[in-house]
Motif scaffolding. Structure first.
Motif, PDB file in Angstrom:
ATOM      1  N   ALA A 150       0.851  -1.177  -0.066  1.00 42.64           N
ATOM      2  CA  ALA A 150      -0.069   0.105  -0.045  1.00 42.64           C
ATOM      3  C   ALA A 150       0.943   1.342  -0.103  1.00 42.64           C
ATOM      4  CB  ALA A 150      -0.804  -0.172   1.366  1.00 42.64           C
ATOM      5  N   GLY A 151       0.407   2.350  -0.438  1.00 39.27           N
ATOM      6  CA  GLY A 151       0.941   3.487  -0.326  1.00 39.27           C
ATOM      7  C   GLY A 151       0.199   4.783  -0.325  1.00 39.27           C
ATOM      8  N   VAL A 200       8.941 -11.149   5.571  1.00 42.04           N
ATOM      9  CA  VAL A 200       8.425 -10.181   6.378  1.00 42.04           C
ATOM     10  C   VAL A 200       7.288  -9.205   5.576  1.00 42.04           C
ATOM     11  CG1 VAL A 200      10.507 -10.143   8.042  1.00 42.04           C
ATOM     12  CG2 VAL A 200      10.470  -8.487   5.878  1.00 42.04           C
ATOM     13  N   ASP A 201       6.162  -8.962   6.438  1.00 40.42           N
ATOM     14  CA  ASP A 201       5.438  -8.196   5.713  1.00 40.42           C
ATOM     15  C   ASP A 201       4.866  -6.920   6.569  1.00 40.42           C
ATOM     16  OD1 ASP A 201       3.740  -9.395   7.255  1.00 40.42           O
ATOM     17  OD2 ASP A 201       2.361  -9.816   5.735  1.00 40.42           O
ATOM     18  N   GLY A 202       4.258  -6.014   6.146  1.00 38.91           N
ATOM     19  CA  GLY A 202       3.668  -4.935   6.685  1.00 38.91           C
ATOM     20  C   GLY A 202       4.645  -3.844   7.451  1.00 38.91           C
ATOM     21  N   ARG A 261       4.400   7.422   1.996  1.00 40.05           N
ATOM     22  CA  ARG A 261       4.429   6.327   2.917  1.00 40.05           C
ATOM     23  C   ARG A 261       4.000   4.980   2.258  1.00 40.05           C
ATOM     24  NH1 ARG A 261       2.516  10.959   5.447  1.00 40.05           N
ATOM     25  NH2 ARG A 261       3.833  11.584   6.908  1.00 40.05           N
ATOM     26  N   LEU A 262       4.948   3.946   2.445  1.00 37.60           N
ATOM     27  CA  LEU A 262       4.773   2.808   1.870  1.00 37.60           C
ATOM     28  C   LEU A 262       4.637   1.747   2.862  1.00 37.60           C
ATOM     29  CD1 LEU A 262       7.322   3.076  -1.042  1.00 37.60           C
ATOM     30  CD2 LEU A 262       4.996   3.326  -1.337  1.00 37.60           C
ATOM     31  N   VAL A 263       3.886   0.721   2.430  1.00 34.46           N
ATOM     32  CA  VAL A 263       3.733  -0.403   3.316  1.00 34.46           C
ATOM     33  C   VAL A 263       4.385  -1.653   2.433  1.00 34.46           C
ATOM     34  CG1 VAL A 263       2.304  -2.179   4.673  1.00 34.46           C
ATOM     35  CG2 VAL A 263       1.706   0.085   4.499  1.00 34.46           C
ATOM     36  N   TRP A 264       5.446  -2.494   2.765  1.00 39.87           N
ATOM     37  CA  TRP A 264       5.926  -3.213   2.047  1.00 39.87           C
ATOM     38  C   TRP A 264       6.256  -4.618   2.560  1.00 39.87           C
ATOM     39  CZ3 TRP A 264      11.394  -4.901   2.186  1.00 39.87           C
ATOM     40  CH2 TRP A 264      12.017  -4.274   3.288  1.00 39.87           C
TER      41      TRP A 264
END
Length: 101
Positions: free
Chosen positions: A49-50, A78-80, A65-68
């Motif tokens: 998401a971003g 790994v996530d989030g 802002r990114l969620v990767w």
């Protein structure tokens, strides 16, 4: 900020972050990565998401802002994970800016 511009800036920040953690594509921003060595690359990186928001008082600067997610150098998925990429407009183009630590 218009949604189309936000999508464009999130896509740009996503490419920059991918280069940051994998090493692939760093040549596109040589000044940004000039002093940053890649210690151990991540694999299978994807952006979950971003969002992009203008820096208050600076219409030519944007925080993205990114969620990767990805596989870390030890092989663990790994996530989030959260990260923020600062972009600045130079004439008509946008580029990354290192944030002070």
């Amino acid at each position: 900020m218009p949604r189309a511009q936000e999508k464009e800036l999130v896509a740009l920040a996503s490419r920059i972050w991918h280069a940051e953690v994998t090493g692939t594509g760093r040549e596109e921003w040589p000044g940004y990565f000039a002093e940053q060595l890649l210690r151990a690359p991540y694999r299978d990186v994807r952006i979950q998401a971003g969002i992009a928001r203008t820096v208050t008082g600076h219409p030519d600067r944007v925080h993205v802002r990114l969620v990767w997610a990805g596989t870390d150098p030890a092989g663990d998925y790994v996530d989030g994970r959260l990260v923020q990429v600062l972009l600045a407009r130079h004439s008509t183009t946008w580029g990354p800016v290192r944030q002070p630590l």
